[in-house]
Design a protein around this motif. Structure first.
Motif, mmCIF file in Angstrom:
data_model
loop_
_atom_site.group_PDB
_atom_site.id
_atom_site.type_symbol
_atom_site.label_atom_id
_atom_site.label_comp_id
_atom_site.label_asym_id
_atom_site.label_seq_id
_atom_site.Cartn_x
_atom_site.Cartn_y
_atom_site.Cartn_z
ATOM 1 N N GLU A 174 0.819 -1.213 0.000
ATOM 2 C CA GLU A 174 0.000 0.000 0.000
ATOM 3 C C GLU A 174 0.854 1.264 0.000
ATOM 4 O OE1 GLU A 174 0.593 -1.248 4.318
ATOM 5 O OE2 GLU A 174 0.160 -2.181 2.393
ATOM 6 N N SER A 175 2.177 1.092 0.126
ATOM 7 C CA SER A 175 3.065 2.245 0.218
ATOM 8 C C SER A 175 3.300 2.875 -1.147
ATOM 9 C CB SER A 175 4.407 1.822 0.815
ATOM 10 O OG SER A 175 5.320 2.893 0.787
ATOM 11 N N THR A 176 3.280 4.214 -1.189
ATOM 12 C CA THR A 176 3.607 4.931 -2.419
ATOM 13 C C THR A 176 5.047 5.425 -2.381
ATOM 14 O OG1 THR A 176 2.718 6.969 -1.448
ATOM 15 C CG2 THR A 176 1.226 5.650 -2.816
ATOM 16 N N VAL B 174 6.261 0.866 -6.856
ATOM 17 C CA VAL B 174 5.311 1.626 -6.039
ATOM 18 C C VAL B 174 3.895 1.306 -6.504
ATOM 19 C CG1 VAL B 174 6.880 3.512 -5.486
ATOM 20 C CG2 VAL B 174 5.542 3.608 -7.587
ATOM 21 N N PHE B 175 2.951 1.617 -5.648
ATOM 22 C CA PHE B 175 1.551 1.345 -5.940
ATOM 23 C C PHE B 175 0.769 2.646 -5.948
ATOM 24 C CE2 PHE B 175 3.376 -2.502 -4.409
ATOM 25 C CZ PHE B 175 2.733 -3.521 -5.089
ATOM 26 N N SER B 176 -0.169 2.733 -6.847
ATOM 27 C CA SER B 176 -0.969 3.941 -6.992
ATOM 28 C C SER B 176 -1.834 4.173 -5.757
ATOM 29 C CB SER B 176 -1.865 3.829 -8.232
ATOM 30 O OG SER B 176 -2.787 4.887 -8.276
ATOM 31 N N LEU C 114 -0.042 -1.457 -9.413
ATOM 32 C CA LEU C 114 1.350 -1.099 -9.654
ATOM 33 C C LEU C 114 1.405 0.182 -10.477
ATOM 34 C CD1 LEU C 114 3.207 -4.435 -10.558
ATOM 35 C CD2 LEU C 114 3.720 -2.902 -8.654
ATOM 36 N N ASP C 115 2.237 1.102 -10.050
ATOM 37 C CA ASP C 115 2.366 2.368 -10.764
ATOM 38 C C ASP C 115 3.616 2.310 -11.640
ATOM 39 O OD1 ASP C 115 2.456 4.908 -11.707
ATOM 40 O OD2 ASP C 115 2.370 5.896 -9.750
ATOM 41 N N LEU C 116 3.418 2.074 -12.916
ATOM 42 C CA LEU C 116 4.527 1.974 -13.866
ATOM 43 C C LEU C 116 4.576 3.195 -14.779
ATOM 44 C CD1 LEU C 116 4.089 -1.795 -14.822
ATOM 45 C CD2 LEU C 116 5.776 -0.812 -13.257
ATOM 46 N N THR C 117 4.094 4.303 -14.275
ATOM 47 C CA THR C 117 4.051 5.530 -15.061
ATOM 48 C C THR C 117 5.430 5.865 -15.629
ATOM 49 O OG1 THR C 117 2.275 6.401 -13.658
ATOM 50 C CG2 THR C 117 3.480 7.982 -15.022
#
Length: 288
Positions: free
Chosen positions: A243-245, A265-267, A273-276
């Motif tokens: 759950e950590s960003t 990281v996670f959104s 998963l934040d793969l931006t």
């Protein structure tokens, strides 16, 4: 009495002949032929004694001495020693430099004859004298899009069966993946933690996993190396908080000129998963 003595002598001679023939057959067909599961096919430490088998042990139709010469040519004839031997049913070659340091550890594939260097992560075709790029998605059903070359999945236990069914040919194929467990002992005993699955497209994709943190300057900084020099898919188990960003785990990714560090990281919006910024290279196969 005379006939009895003659009979005993004949019996002894016949017994000796049988024993001799048995030893010769065992030596010829078991002791020196690795594929027969004989003595050379056992776990053997790489010592100079192995060189005595060079003319009798074969792999892919070539003797050990011939493989050593191919490996020596690939290394520009610089190695001090090259030891080839069988570890169970796997053909192994270890290369040492002048300082007696292990510089390459090759594990040969029975089908292709290619060798994976577990130190550098390279796959080598010694017959052609070059590294080769091979697919590492065998046993999976992952479909990469355009220029993507790495698939990552965050897989909670509750979604494990769904994930395996969606991305692997069978459960056995998933179970064949190497597992790297970095959980604390208490979490491991309780069965807690998180599961990440990494599936690179080919052997040329280099994936390294690190602990990381944000330093006082607000910059991402790598810490302990968790995984390096891998070839093929693998599973990582960790106590990472999904759950950590704020990243505490990162991957260093290299492939055909591309090189970057990607924080895991996670959104904060949807928990995915934040793969931006890396959607062109990385495919998210997490079950949501």
């Amino acid at each position: 009495m005379k006939k009895m003595i003659i009979g005993i002598i004949i019996g002894i001679i016949v017994t000796l002949v049988i024993v001799t023939v048995t030893i010769l057959v065992y030596t010829k067909f078991f002791m020196f032929v690795p594929d027969k599961g004989g003595m050379i096919n056992q776990d053997i430490e790489p010592t100079g004694d192995i060189k005595t088998y060079e003319d009798s042990v074969e792999f892919k139709g070539m003797t050990v001495s011939q493989w050593r010469e191919k490996i020596r040519q690939y290394h520009n004839r610089n190695p001090k020693d090259i030891y080839c031997y069988y570890d169970s049913s796997e053909f192994i070659a270890i290369v040492y430099n002048e300082k007696d340091e292990e510089v390459a550890h090759y594990r040969f594939d029975d089908e292709t004859g290619y060798a994976l260097d577990t130190i550098s992560g390279d796959v080598v075709d010694f017959l052609e004298g070059k590294t080769v790029e091979v697919s590492t998605t065998y046993g999976t059903t992952v479909k990469f899009i355009d220029n993507q070359f790495l698939a990552i999945g965050y897989v909670p236990d509750i979604h494990l069966e769904e994930f395996v069914n969606n991305n692997f040919v069978s459960e056995d194929d998933f179970k064949m993946l190497s597992v790297n467990d970095f959980r604390h002992e208490d979490e491991r005993k309780e069965g807690n933690g998180n599961r990440f699955v990494f599936i690179p497209k080919t052997s040329d994709v280099k994936v390294e996993v690190y602990d990381c943190f944000i330093n006082d300057k607000g910059e991402l900084e790598l810490d302990n190396t968790l995984i390096s020099n891998t070839v093929g898919s693998f599973v990582l188990l960790d106590d990472y908080m999904p759950e950590s960003t704020t990243p505490t785990m990162c991957i260093k990714l290299k492939y055909h000129g591309f090189e970057d560090i990607i924080p895991i990281v996670f959104s904060g919006k949807d928990g995915k998963l934040d793969l931006t910024g890396h959607e062109m290279e990385v495919l998210d196969i997490s079950p949501y």
